[in-house]
Each structure stands twice: as C-alpha cells, then as structure tokens.
Design an enzyme around this catalytic site. Structure first.
Site, short mmCIF file in Angstrom:
data_model
loop_
_atom_site.label_atom_id
_atom_site.label_comp_id
_atom_site.label_asym_id
_atom_site.label_seq_id
_atom_site.Cartn_x
_atom_site.Cartn_y
_atom_site.Cartn_z
N ASP A 7 1.00 -0.86 0.36
CA ASP A 7 -0.15 -0.29 -0.19
C ASP A 7 0.38 1.02 -0.23
O ASP A 7 1.88 1.44 0.80
CB ASP A 7 -0.98 -0.27 1.47
CG ASP A 7 -1.72 1.64 1.43
OD1 ASP A 7 -2.53 1.46 0.15
OD2 ASP A 7 -2.33 1.67 2.49
N ASP A 9 -0.16 5.39 1.20
CA ASP A 9 -0.60 6.38 1.82
C ASP A 9 -0.68 5.96 3.37
O ASP A 9 -0.85 4.77 3.93
CB ASP A 9 -2.26 7.00 1.71
CG ASP A 9 -1.89 7.29 0.91
OD1 ASP A 9 -1.07 8.03 0.20
OD2 ASP A 9 -3.02 6.87 -0.29
#
Length: 219
Positions: A7, A9
């Site tokens: 991922d 953020d």
C-alpha cells in the site's frame, strides 16, 4: 518466487498522498477553503471505513479535467518535493530488501494512478495499481474513473486481474506479502499468506494482534 505488494499512504509514505495533493491545490488557489473542508470530511469517513467512494472520486478527480496532461505533469513534479520528505529510510529499505531478494514488486493504492505513479517510481516500483482514469483522444484526463476501483474488496479484484494479465495466479508465488496501514485493506490482507501491518490504524492494530500478524512502525 515471491510477490511483495505495498500500500502507499501511511505505509510507504508517512502521509496521505491524495490529501497532500489537495493541500497542494489549495496553496495554488485551485481548491477553496470549502473544498478542503469537504476533503477532510472524506478523510474522516475513510478512516471510519464508511467512505462514499463515488462521491469522493467525483470530487478529487474534477481538477484533473481542468488542466492538460502536460500542465498536470509539471504540477506533479513540484508536488513531489512535499512527498519525498515523508519517505523514511526504513520504507526504502523494506522495498529494497524485497527487490534484492528477487521478489516481484507491486504497489496497490486506493489513490488515483496520476498521483501514485511518480511516487511508486521514486521507490523503483514499476508495477502499479491505482484508481484507473479515463483519458480523451489527446491523453488528457476527463475527470472520470474507469474499471473496478482499487478500494477495499476492489483491491483483491484488481490484483487478480493484474495476475491474470500476466498469465498468473497467487498460487504461482510461494509467498505473497501485503504491507498496509488500513482497516480498509483487510480484504486483501486476509487473501495473502504474508500479511504485515505498517503504521496500522486502531482496527488493524487490534486485528493484527489477534491474528499474530507482524506490525511495523515507520513513523
């Protein structure tokens, strides 16, 4: 052969790239104070796991249709100056360790591909899945998303589509890692055989502790 999925953020970067882009647009006078308040409301809904994705995409993608691709790319080069300081050495070392091990690297994010692609390439990650964007005949963005959004269960769908395009499935990899901070990524974390929580939110912290998943802190 292993697959390492990241991922973006609050995982590889210690900020939210979409929020930072909105802050950047606000500083440029493109987003108003009211726009910023609306984005903050979307952020709160995301953290609670109740984001209205269609409304959010209509809001955040609107500015992309107001500028040419060349103008947007120039703006993004300036934008990267505020993103790079949020990349920790530990995050870079994590990605490098998988690269050095010969693992396939993939970044998958619920943020749109315009924002995330240059950030992924800062890490040397070439395989990228984000919210896919519609373009016109001249390559400019229309402000609309296309395909399955890479959000919640959609990340699982998009991963399987990406693997199928390569003539593969998860079973072709001995280990499939997924590094994420968010409760919204539980569908994909539960799909892989090497889930890792990074800077996890409270729900993911509890889930990881209950299931014995490793927890990393890059903050």
């Amino acid at each position: 052969m292993n697959l390492a999925i990241f991922d973006l953020d609050h995982t590889l970067i210690n900020c939210d790239s979409s929020s930072e882009w909105s802050n950047f647009l606000h500083e440029k006078g493109i987003f108003s104070d009211a726009d910023m308040q609306r984005h903050q409301a979307f952020d709160r809904d995301y953290r609670k796991g109740c984001l209205d994705l269609d409304a959010y995409l209509a809001f955040v993608l609107r500015p992309l249709a107001e500028y040419s691709r060349a103008e947007l790319d120039e703006m993004h080069r300036e934008f990267m100056q505020r993103i790079c300081p949020s990349i920790t050495q530990m995050a870079r070392m994590l990605v490098d360790s998988h690269r050095d091990a010969g693992d396939t690297l993939l970044l998958i994010s619920a943020t749109n591909e315009f924002i995330i692609t240059p950030i992924a390439r800062e890490f040397g990650i070439e395989n990228i899945i984000g919210i896919s964007l519609e373009t016109d005949d001249e390559g400019n963005y229309t402000g609309r998303a296309v395909g399955t959004p890479s959000f919640q269960q959609g990340k699982v769908t998009r991963l399987h589509q990406w693997l199928a395009e390569r003539g593969q499935s998860q079973a072709d990899y001995e280990k499939v890692y997924f590094y994420s901070d968010s409760r919204n990524d539980l569908p994909l974390l539960e799909q892989v055989n090497q889930p890792v929580a990074v800077n996890p939110d409270p729900v993911l912290t509890l889930t990881a502790a209950q299931r014995g998943w490793p927890i990393l802190d890059f903050v």
